[in-house]
Design a protein around this motif. Structure first.
Motif, PDB file in Angstrom:
ATOM      1  N   SER A 236       0.902  -1.263   0.118  1.00 46.04           N
ATOM      2  CA  SER A 236       0.006  -0.068  -0.020  1.00 46.04           C
ATOM      3  C   SER A 236       0.825   1.261  -0.075  1.00 46.04           C
ATOM      4  O   SER A 236       0.581   2.225  -0.829  1.00 46.04           O
ATOM      5  N   PHE A 237       2.118   1.112   0.818  1.00 44.93           N
ATOM      6  CA  PHE A 237       2.911   2.427   1.026  1.00 44.93           C
ATOM      7  C   PHE A 237       3.425   2.650  -0.451  1.00 44.93           C
ATOM      8  O   PHE A 237       3.696   3.906  -0.880  1.00 44.93           O
ATOM      9  N   LEU A 238       3.811   1.515  -1.315  1.00 42.30           N
ATOM     10  CA  LEU A 238       4.528   1.812  -2.553  1.00 42.30           C
ATOM     11  C   LEU A 238       3.496   2.515  -3.834  1.00 42.30           C
ATOM     12  O   LEU A 238       4.044   2.879  -4.701  1.00 42.30           O
ATOM     13  N   GLN A 239       2.298   2.333  -3.481  1.00 40.94           N
ATOM     14  CA  GLN A 239       1.464   2.580  -4.397  1.00 40.94           C
ATOM     15  C   GLN A 239       1.462   4.252  -5.181  1.00 40.94           C
ATOM     16  O   GLN A 239       1.618   4.358  -6.452  1.00 40.94           O
ATOM     17  N   PRO A 240       1.611   5.113  -4.192  1.00 39.33           N
ATOM     18  CA  PRO A 240       1.812   6.302  -4.945  1.00 39.33           C
ATOM     19  C   PRO A 240       3.120   6.655  -5.706  1.00 39.33           C
ATOM     20  O   PRO A 240       3.296   7.277  -6.678  1.00 39.33           O
ATOM     21  N   TYR A 241       4.095   5.729  -5.203  1.00 41.94           N
ATOM     22  CA  TYR A 241       5.376   5.753  -6.020  1.00 41.94           C
ATOM     23  C   TYR A 241       5.224   5.355  -7.489  1.00 41.94           C
ATOM     24  O   TYR A 241       5.955   5.800  -8.322  1.00 41.94           O
ATOM     25  N   MET A 242       4.209   4.543  -7.509  1.00 39.76           N
ATOM     26  CA  MET A 242       4.027   3.821  -8.798  1.00 39.76           C
ATOM     27  C   MET A 242       3.455   4.827 -10.011  1.00 39.76           C
ATOM     28  O   MET A 242       3.333   4.508 -11.310  1.00 39.76           O
ATOM     29  N   ASP A 243       2.938   5.812  -9.148  1.00 36.35           N
ATOM     30  CA  ASP A 243       2.316   6.762  -9.809  1.00 36.35           C
ATOM     31  C   ASP A 243       3.093   8.242 -10.195  1.00 36.35           C
ATOM     32  O   ASP A 243       2.736   9.179 -10.930  1.00 36.35           O
ATOM     33  N   SER A 244       4.204   8.164  -9.591  1.00 32.62           N
ATOM     34  CA  SER A 244       4.988   9.121  -9.544  1.00 32.62           C
ATOM     35  C   SER A 244       5.655   9.583 -10.927  1.00 32.62           C
ATOM     36  O   SER A 244       5.807   8.643 -12.012  1.00 32.62           O
ATOM     37  N   GLU A 245       5.611  10.928 -11.257  1.00 35.28           N
ATOM     38  CA  GLU A 245       6.228  11.546 -12.519  1.00 35.28           C
ATOM     39  C   GLU A 245       7.726  11.638 -12.485  1.00 35.28           C
ATOM     40  O   GLU A 245       8.520  12.028 -13.451  1.00 35.28           O
ATOM     41  N   LYS A 246       8.280  11.328 -11.194  1.00 33.24           N
ATOM     42  CA  LYS A 246       9.758  11.666 -11.030  1.00 33.24           C
ATOM     43  C   LYS A 246      10.449  10.182 -11.192  1.00 33.24           C
ATOM     44  O   LYS A 246       9.979   9.289 -10.799  1.00 33.24           O
ATOM     45  N   GLU A 247      11.582  10.219 -12.054  1.00 33.79           N
ATOM     46  CA  GLU A 247      12.138   9.199 -12.384  1.00 33.79           C
ATOM     47  C   GLU A 247      12.629   8.194 -11.299  1.00 33.79           C
ATOM     48  O   GLU A 247      12.352   7.021 -11.462  1.00 33.79           O
ATOM     49  N   TYR A 248      13.298   8.586 -10.292  1.00 34.10           N
ATOM     50  CA  TYR A 248      13.938   7.934  -9.347  1.00 34.10           C
ATOM     51  C   TYR A 248      12.953   7.474  -8.281  1.00 34.10           C
ATOM     52  O   TYR A 248      12.930   6.387  -7.648  1.00 34.10           O
ATOM     53  N   GLU A 249      11.792   7.944  -8.032  1.00 31.67           N
ATOM     54  CA  GLU A 249      10.780   7.819  -7.173  1.00 31.67           C
ATOM     55  C   GLU A 249      10.056   6.568  -7.958  1.00 31.67           C
ATOM     56  O   GLU A 249       9.606   5.463  -7.254  1.00 31.67           O
ATOM     57  N   LEU A 250       9.976   6.661  -9.061  1.00 28.88           N
ATOM     58  CA  LEU A 250       9.264   5.615  -9.859  1.00 28.88           C
ATOM     59  C   LEU A 250      10.078   4.449  -9.997  1.00 28.88           C
ATOM     60  O   LEU A 250       9.544   3.173  -9.645  1.00 28.88           O
ATOM     61  N   ARG A 251      11.376   4.681 -10.029  1.00 33.45           N
ATOM     62  CA  ARG A 251      12.406   3.423 -10.054  1.00 33.45           C
ATOM     63  C   ARG A 251      12.216   2.768  -8.612  1.00 33.45           C
ATOM     64  O   ARG A 251      12.388   1.655  -8.643  1.00 33.45           O
ATOM     65  N   PHE A 252      12.310   3.367  -7.616  1.00 28.38           N
ATOM     66  CA  PHE A 252      12.166   2.959  -6.167  1.00 28.38           C
ATOM     67  C   PHE A 252      11.021   2.007  -6.273  1.00 28.38           C
ATOM     68  O   PHE A 252      11.131   1.035  -5.908  1.00 28.38           O
ATOM     69  N   GLY A 253      10.108   2.458  -6.495  1.00 29.50           N
ATOM     70  CA  GLY A 253       8.643   1.431  -6.540  1.00 29.50           C
ATOM     71  C   GLY A 253       8.707   0.370  -7.382  1.00 29.50           C
ATOM     72  O   GLY A 253       8.549  -0.552  -6.931  1.00 29.50           O
ATOM     73  N   ILE A 254       9.437   0.453  -8.468  1.00 32.94           N
ATOM     74  CA  ILE A 254       9.485  -0.766  -9.300  1.00 32.94           C
ATOM     75  C   ILE A 254      10.544  -1.493  -8.802  1.00 32.94           C
ATOM     76  O   ILE A 254      10.584  -2.917  -8.895  1.00 32.94           O
ATOM     77  N   VAL A 255      11.456  -1.137  -8.420  1.00 35.57           N
ATOM     78  CA  VAL A 255      12.741  -2.053  -7.874  1.00 35.57           C
ATOM     79  C   VAL A 255      12.136  -2.836  -6.443  1.00 35.57           C
ATOM     80  O   VAL A 255      12.335  -4.077  -6.447  1.00 35.57           O
ATOM     81  N   MET A 256      11.328  -1.913  -5.783  1.00 32.07           N
ATOM     82  CA  MET A 256      10.764  -2.799  -4.538  1.00 32.07           C
ATOM     83  C   MET A 256       9.777  -3.830  -5.001  1.00 32.07           C
ATOM     84  O   MET A 256       9.925  -4.994  -4.291  1.00 32.07           O
ATOM     85  N   LEU A 257       9.269  -3.832  -6.093  1.00 36.09           N
ATOM     86  CA  LEU A 257       8.209  -4.763  -6.711  1.00 36.09           C
ATOM     87  C   LEU A 257       9.097  -6.102  -7.138  1.00 36.09           C
ATOM     88  O   LEU A 257       8.841  -7.097  -6.746  1.00 36.09           O
ATOM     89  N   LEU A 258      10.324  -5.698  -7.926  1.00 36.21           N
ATOM     90  CA  LEU A 258      10.894  -7.047  -8.261  1.00 36.21           C
ATOM     91  C   LEU A 258      11.801  -7.577  -7.383  1.00 36.21           C
ATOM     92  O   LEU A 258      11.601  -8.965  -7.490  1.00 36.21           O
ATOM     93  N   ILE A 259      11.975  -7.029  -6.204  1.00 36.00           N
ATOM     94  CA  ILE A 259      12.933  -7.644  -5.059  1.00 36.00           C
ATOM     95  C   ILE A 259      11.866  -8.465  -4.420  1.00 36.00           C
ATOM     96  O   ILE A 259      12.182  -9.663  -3.765  1.00 36.00           O
ATOM     97  N   TYR A 260      10.720  -7.814  -3.915  1.00 30.61           N
ATOM     98  CA  TYR A 260       9.788  -8.373  -2.649  1.00 30.61           C
ATOM     99  C   TYR A 260       8.575  -8.962  -3.114  1.00 30.61           C
ATOM    100  O   TYR A 260       7.845  -9.551  -2.618  1.00 30.61           O
ATOM    101  N   TYR A 261       8.082  -8.585  -4.574  1.00 32.93           N
ATOM    102  CA  TYR A 261       6.658  -9.027  -4.781  1.00 32.93           C
ATOM    103  C   TYR A 261       6.773 -10.013  -6.318  1.00 32.93           C
ATOM    104  O   TYR A 261       5.518 -10.058  -6.621  1.00 32.93           O
ATOM    105  N   SER A 262       7.836 -10.293  -6.675  1.00 30.85           N
ATOM    106  CA  SER A 262       7.739 -11.270  -7.816  1.00 30.85           C
ATOM    107  C   SER A 262       7.388 -12.753  -7.239  1.00 30.85           C
ATOM    108  O   SER A 262       8.446 -13.533  -7.375  1.00 30.85           O
TER     109      SER A 262
END
Length: 228
Positions: free
Chosen positions: A119-145
Motif C-alpha cells: 500500500s505504501f508503494l502505490q503512490p510511487y508507482m504513479d510518480s512522474e519523478k524518475e527515481y521515485e518511480l524506479r524505487f517503486g519498481i525495484v521494490m516490486l521486483l525484489i519483494y513481490y515477484s
C-alpha cells in the motif's frame, strides 16, 4: 555527528574505487570513493547508536553520505510506521540507480509486512519523478515477484508510462525477474497484447536471455519474440 561521519568516510576513501564508481554511475560527480563493505560496516554501527539524531542531521553533499542514510534505514530496528516515515523522507534524495537499488535491497522489513508496504508503494508507482518511480519498481521486483502478487505486479508494470531511461531499465529488469520466478504468467503477459514501449519490451527479452536460470530452448523462443 555529521562532521564525525564525514571524517570517517574521508578516512575510508579509495582513489581507485572513486574512479571506478564515477564511471559506473553517470551524472553523479560527488563520489568520494568508499567501498560498499565499508559503508555497510559504518551503517551498522550507526544503526546501533542514536540513528534518529543521525538521520535528522545527516549531510547530503556526497554520494556516500546519501547512500549511508539509506543503508542505516535498512538496518535499524523500529516500528514499521516510523520506519516508513523515514523511507518516505529518504526517497526524494535518490538521484541515481545505485542508491536506489541498494536502498531497496536493504528494506528487508518488507518481507514480513507485505500488504502494508504494498500500500505504501502505490503512490510511487504513479510518480512522474524518475527515481521515485524506479524505487517503486525495484521494490516490486525484489519483494513481490511471487505467486500471490504476480498479477498485480504485471498490471502495475504495464501501466508505467515514463520516458526516463532508468525507469525503462527497471521495468525490463523486473519483467526478467518475474519470468525467471514465474515463467508461465510472465510469458503470457509478454506474448499477448501489452502496453510496453519497444525499447522496454525488447530490453526485457534481452535480460531474460542473459539469465543463467533460463533454459537455452526457452531463450530461443524469447529471442524470436523480439519486436522490430
Amino acid at each position: 555527528m555529521h562532521k564525525t561521519i564525514r571524517r570517517q568516510l574521508v578516512e575510508r576513501i579509495d582513489s581507485d574505487y572513486q574512479k571506478f564508481s564515477s564511471a559506473l554511475i553517470p551524472n553523479v560527480d560527488h563520489i568520494l570513493g568508499v567501498r560498499m563493505p565499508e559503508l555497510r560496516k559504518l551503517a551498522k554501527e550507526i544503526a546501533k547508536d542514536d540513528w534518529r539524531a543521525y538521520l535528522q542531521t545527516a549531510n547530503d553533499k556526497y554520494f556516500e553520505e546519501v547512500m549511508l542514510q539509506g543503508l542505516v534505514i535498512g538496518y535499524v530496528k523500529a516500528d514499521l510506521e516510523e520506519l516508513l516515515m523515514y523511507v518516505a523522507k529518504f526517497v526524494p534524495k535518490i538521484d541515481n540507480w545505485s542508491v536506489c537499488d541498494s536502498f531497496c535491497s536493504g528494506l528487508k522489513v518488507t518481507k514480513h509486512n507485505k500488504e502494508r508496504v504494498w500500500s505504501f508503494l502505490q503512490p510511487y508507482m504513479d510518480s512522474e519523478k524518475e527515481y521515485e518511480l524506479r524505487f517503486g519498481i525495484v521494490m516490486l521486483l525484489i519483494y513481490y515477484s511471487e505467486p500471490d502478487y504476480i498479477d498485480r505486479v504485471l498490471d502495475l508494470l504495464d501501466r508505467v508510462q515514463h520516458e526516463g531511461y532508468y525507469v525503462k531499465m527497471a521495468v525490463a529488469w523486473a519483467l526478467s525477474i518475474c519470468f525467471v520466478k514465474l515463467p508461465d504468467k510472465t510469458m503470457d503477459y509478454l506474448a499477448k497484447e501489452n502496453s510496453l514501449d519497444l525499447f522496454t519490451y525488447n530490453k526485457a527479452l534481452q535480460k531474460i536471455t542473459e539469465s543463467t536460470r533460463v533454459e537455452q530452448d526457452m531463450k530461443k523462443v524469447i529471442r524470436s519474440m523480439k519486436r522490430r
